[in-house]
Design a protein around this motif. Structure first.
Motif, PDB file in Angstrom:
ATOM      1  N   UNK A  50     -64.845 -48.547  35.957  1.00  0.00           N
ATOM      2  CA  UNK A  50     -64.920 -49.565  34.902  1.00  0.00           C
ATOM      3  C   UNK A  50     -64.395 -50.897  35.420  1.00  0.00           C
ATOM      4  N   UNK A  51     -63.317 -50.844  36.189  1.00  0.00           N
ATOM      5  CA  UNK A  51     -62.720 -52.077  36.707  1.00  0.00           C
ATOM      6  C   UNK A  51     -63.669 -52.784  37.664  1.00  0.00           C
ATOM      7  N   UNK A  52     -64.357 -52.029  38.500  1.00  0.00           N
ATOM      8  CA  UNK A  52     -65.309 -52.637  39.437  1.00  0.00           C
ATOM      9  C   UNK A  52     -66.526 -53.189  38.700  1.00  0.00           C
ATOM     10  N   UNK A  53     -66.971 -52.501  37.672  1.00  0.00           N
ATOM     11  CA  UNK A  53     -68.135 -52.971  36.921  1.00  0.00           C
ATOM     12  C   UNK A  53     -67.877 -54.322  36.265  1.00  0.00           C
ATOM     13  N   UNK A  54     -66.627 -54.611  35.963  1.00  0.00           N
ATOM     14  CA  UNK A  54     -66.290 -55.910  35.366  1.00  0.00           C
ATOM     15  C   UNK A  54     -66.484 -57.051  36.357  1.00  0.00           C
ATOM     16  N   UNK A  55     -66.590 -56.720  37.643  1.00  0.00           N
ATOM     17  CA  UNK A  55     -66.763 -57.754  38.670  1.00  0.00           C
ATOM     18  C   UNK A  55     -68.203 -57.832  39.168  1.00  0.00           C
ATOM     19  N   UNK A  56     -69.117 -57.288  38.376  1.00  0.00           N
ATOM     20  CA  UNK A  56     -70.551 -57.385  38.664  1.00  0.00           C
ATOM     21  C   UNK A  56     -71.154 -58.466  37.786  1.00  0.00           C
ATOM     22  N   UNK A  57     -71.957 -59.339  38.386  1.00  0.00           N
ATOM     23  CA  UNK A  57     -72.589 -60.421  37.632  1.00  0.00           C
ATOM     24  C   UNK A  57     -74.086 -60.434  37.931  1.00  0.00           C
ATOM     25  N   UNK A  58     -74.942 -60.396  36.893  1.00  0.00           N
ATOM     26  CA  UNK A  58     -76.388 -60.489  37.134  1.00  0.00           C
ATOM     27  C   UNK A  58     -76.780 -61.908  37.533  1.00  0.00           C
ATOM     28  N   UNK A  59     -77.906 -62.035  38.211  1.00  0.00           N
ATOM     29  CA  UNK A  59     -78.394 -63.350  38.618  1.00  0.00           C
ATOM     30  C   UNK A  59     -79.232 -63.978  37.505  1.00  0.00           C
ATOM     31  N   UNK A  60     -79.351 -65.299  37.571  1.00  0.00           N
ATOM     32  CA  UNK A  60     -80.210 -66.035  36.645  1.00  0.00           C
ATOM     33  C   UNK A  60     -81.665 -65.613  36.814  1.00  0.00           C
ATOM     34  N   UNK A  61     -82.477 -65.900  35.790  1.00  0.00           N
ATOM     35  CA  UNK A  61     -83.922 -65.715  35.910  1.00  0.00           C
ATOM     36  C   UNK A  61     -84.496 -66.743  36.894  1.00  0.00           C
ATOM     37  N   UNK A  62     -85.534 -66.376  37.645  1.00  0.00           N
ATOM     38  CA  UNK A  62     -86.122 -65.040  37.709  1.00  0.00           C
ATOM     39  C   UNK A  62     -85.213 -64.070  38.458  1.00  0.00           C
ATOM     40  N   UNK A  63     -84.978 -62.923  37.858  1.00  0.00           N
ATOM     41  CA  UNK A  63     -84.043 -61.947  38.398  1.00  0.00           C
ATOM     42  C   UNK A  63     -84.563 -61.394  39.731  1.00  0.00           C
ATOM     43  N   UNK A  64     -83.751 -61.414  40.791  1.00  0.00           N
ATOM     44  CA  UNK A  64     -84.205 -60.848  42.072  1.00  0.00           C
ATOM     45  C   UNK A  64     -84.199 -59.319  42.023  1.00  0.00           C
ATOM     46  N   UNK A  65     -85.286 -58.700  42.426  1.00  0.00           N
ATOM     47  CA  UNK A  65     -85.383 -57.242  42.449  1.00  0.00           C
ATOM     48  C   UNK A  65     -86.019 -56.798  43.756  1.00  0.00           C
ATOM     49  N   UNK A  66     -85.869 -55.523  44.051  1.00  0.00           N
ATOM     50  CA  UNK A  66     -86.606 -54.939  45.167  1.00  0.00           C
ATOM     51  C   UNK A  66     -87.562 -53.888  44.620  1.00  0.00           C
ATOM     52  N   UNK A  67     -88.746 -53.843  45.194  1.00  0.00           N
ATOM     53  CA  UNK A  67     -89.787 -52.905  44.787  1.00  0.00           C
ATOM     54  C   UNK A  67     -89.634 -51.622  45.600  1.00  0.00           C
ATOM     55  N   UNK A  68     -89.390 -50.509  44.919  1.00  0.00           N
ATOM     56  CA  UNK A  68     -89.192 -49.222  45.585  1.00  0.00           C
ATOM     57  C   UNK A  68     -90.468 -48.395  45.443  1.00  0.00           C
ATOM     58  N   UNK A  69     -90.986 -47.932  46.572  1.00  0.00           N
ATOM     59  CA  UNK A  69     -92.286 -47.255  46.576  1.00  0.00           C
ATOM     60  C   UNK A  69     -92.246 -45.947  47.344  1.00  0.00           C
ATOM     61  N   UNK A  70     -93.260 -45.140  47.098  1.00  0.00           N
ATOM     62  CA  UNK A  70     -93.502 -43.952  47.914  1.00  0.00           C
ATOM     63  C   UNK A  70     -94.677 -44.280  48.830  1.00  0.00           C
ATOM     64  N   UNK A  71     -94.589 -43.870  50.089  1.00  0.00           N
ATOM     65  CA  UNK A  71     -95.603 -44.244  51.079  1.00  0.00           C
ATOM     66  C   UNK A  71     -96.048 -43.017  51.865  1.00  0.00           C
ATOM     67  N   UNK A  72     -97.340 -42.990  52.220  1.00  0.00           N
ATOM     68  CA  UNK A  72     -97.891 -41.871  52.977  1.00  0.00           C
ATOM     69  C   UNK A  72     -99.111 -42.338  53.765  1.00  0.00           C
TER      70      UNK A  72
END
Length: 313
Positions: free
Chosen positions: A251-273
């Motif tokens: 809980x203490x560590x989660x209080x030190x997490x801050x989301x980024x402004x829009x547009x929110x940076x994300x990574x696309x996770x995929x399955x590959x073959x």
């Protein structure tokens, strides 16, 4: 051209044994029948495959090349027969080899391994952690069957299917006291990133914008996200972590997490073959298990910016 499977089998047996009598015995045919079949194969190809003057017999240079290709053809036919048998029996068996990048493994593998082993007890799931570059090489050479990694990655022989989008957050050694973070909040002299070789390191650099970092003094010495978090706290700095890494924080560590402004940076996770894979049933099973374990809000993102990884040499 009309080459029979039996001719390939006779030829490969002869190439292996270097003896007409042994090859005929292995193939359960007479020696004259085997010899005639191989001669007809040579006529069809308009090539001399056997050096019949040598003792023991040997393959010509052309014969060695044809033998290599014939081996691949027979292996492909064997895979096709197994696939047809599995489809007929309506079950999956054998083993399937999966590679996953280290920054996804701790959050995806526990649930995947447990559920997959329960649902498909006859299939051995062989898992390894690898960098994106190694994964692509192994997929192209068919050393592995399937991979879970970050995309987009363009490879002509490979196919990927996006499964979900994972948001990036700013993690700091002390609370930022802001609802959202921007690149202006990043202290580049105290920003900790992953070691080279991790695709997430490249994404972190892109979030930070290279132009702001040319004169910064950044040290890259963390090999995992957990190490990154610990180093950040110990050295009173900041870092960037993906969403799944926040789930098990205190809980203490989660209080030190801050989301980024829009547009929110994300990574696309995929399955590959590989596009010529014969393991689509197993691959689909793996994909469905992973997707089922991911919160629905991660499957569709609005107002986000997918952070690409740098082209791999």
């Amino acid at each position: 051209m009309n080459i029979q499977v039996s001719q390939l089998r006779y030829f490969l047996s002869l190439a292996s044994t270097r003896s007409y009598s042994l090859a005929a015995e292995l193939c359960n045919v007479s020696q004259p029948a085997l010899s005639m079949a191989i001669r007809r194969m040579e006529e069809e190809l308009n090539l001399t495959l056997i050096d019949r003057k040598s003792n023991p017999i040997s393959l010509t240079e052309e014969g060695e090349i044809i033998a290599s290709q014939a081996t691949k053809i027979m292996e492909g036919l064997s895979s096709l027969e197994k696939l047809a048998s599995d489809l007929h029996d309506n079950h999956m068996a054998g083993n399937i080899k999966l590679s996953i990048i280290p920054t996804l493994a701790p959050y995806i593998l526990p649930g995947l391994i447990k559920k997959f082993s329960e649902m498909y007890p006859k299939v051995e799931l062989i898992v390894e952690e690898e960098t994106t570059k190694n994964i692509l090489n192994k997929l192209k050479s068919s050393e592995i069957d399937v991979a879970v990694l970050v995309t987009p990655v363009e490879e002509k022989s490979l196919i990927y299917v996006p499964m979900f989008y994972e948001e990036f957050f700013l993690f700091t050694h002390k609370k930022l006291n802001k609802r959202h973070a921007s690149s202006a909040d990043l202290d580049y002299k105290n920003l900790w990133l992953l070691q080279e070789g991790h695709c997430m390191r490249e994404q972190m650099l892109r979030i930070c914008e290279h132009k702001n970092m040319e004169s910064s003094n950044i040290t890259y010495n963390a090999g995992s996200i957990e190490s990154l978090i610990n180093i950040t706290e110990y050295n009173k700095g900041m870092t960037i972590i993906p969403e799944m890494a926040t789930w098990n924080l205190s809980v203490e560590r989660k209080e030190r997490i801050t989301p980024f402004n829009d547009p929110v940076p994300v990574r696309e996770v995929s399955i590959m073959y590989h596009k010529f894979t014969t393991r689509l049933r197993e691959i689909n099973a793996i994909m469905h298990i992973i997707v089922e374990n991911v919160p629905s809000f991660m499957k569709v993102r609005e107002n986000f910016q997918t952070i690409d990884i740098a082209p791999l040499s």
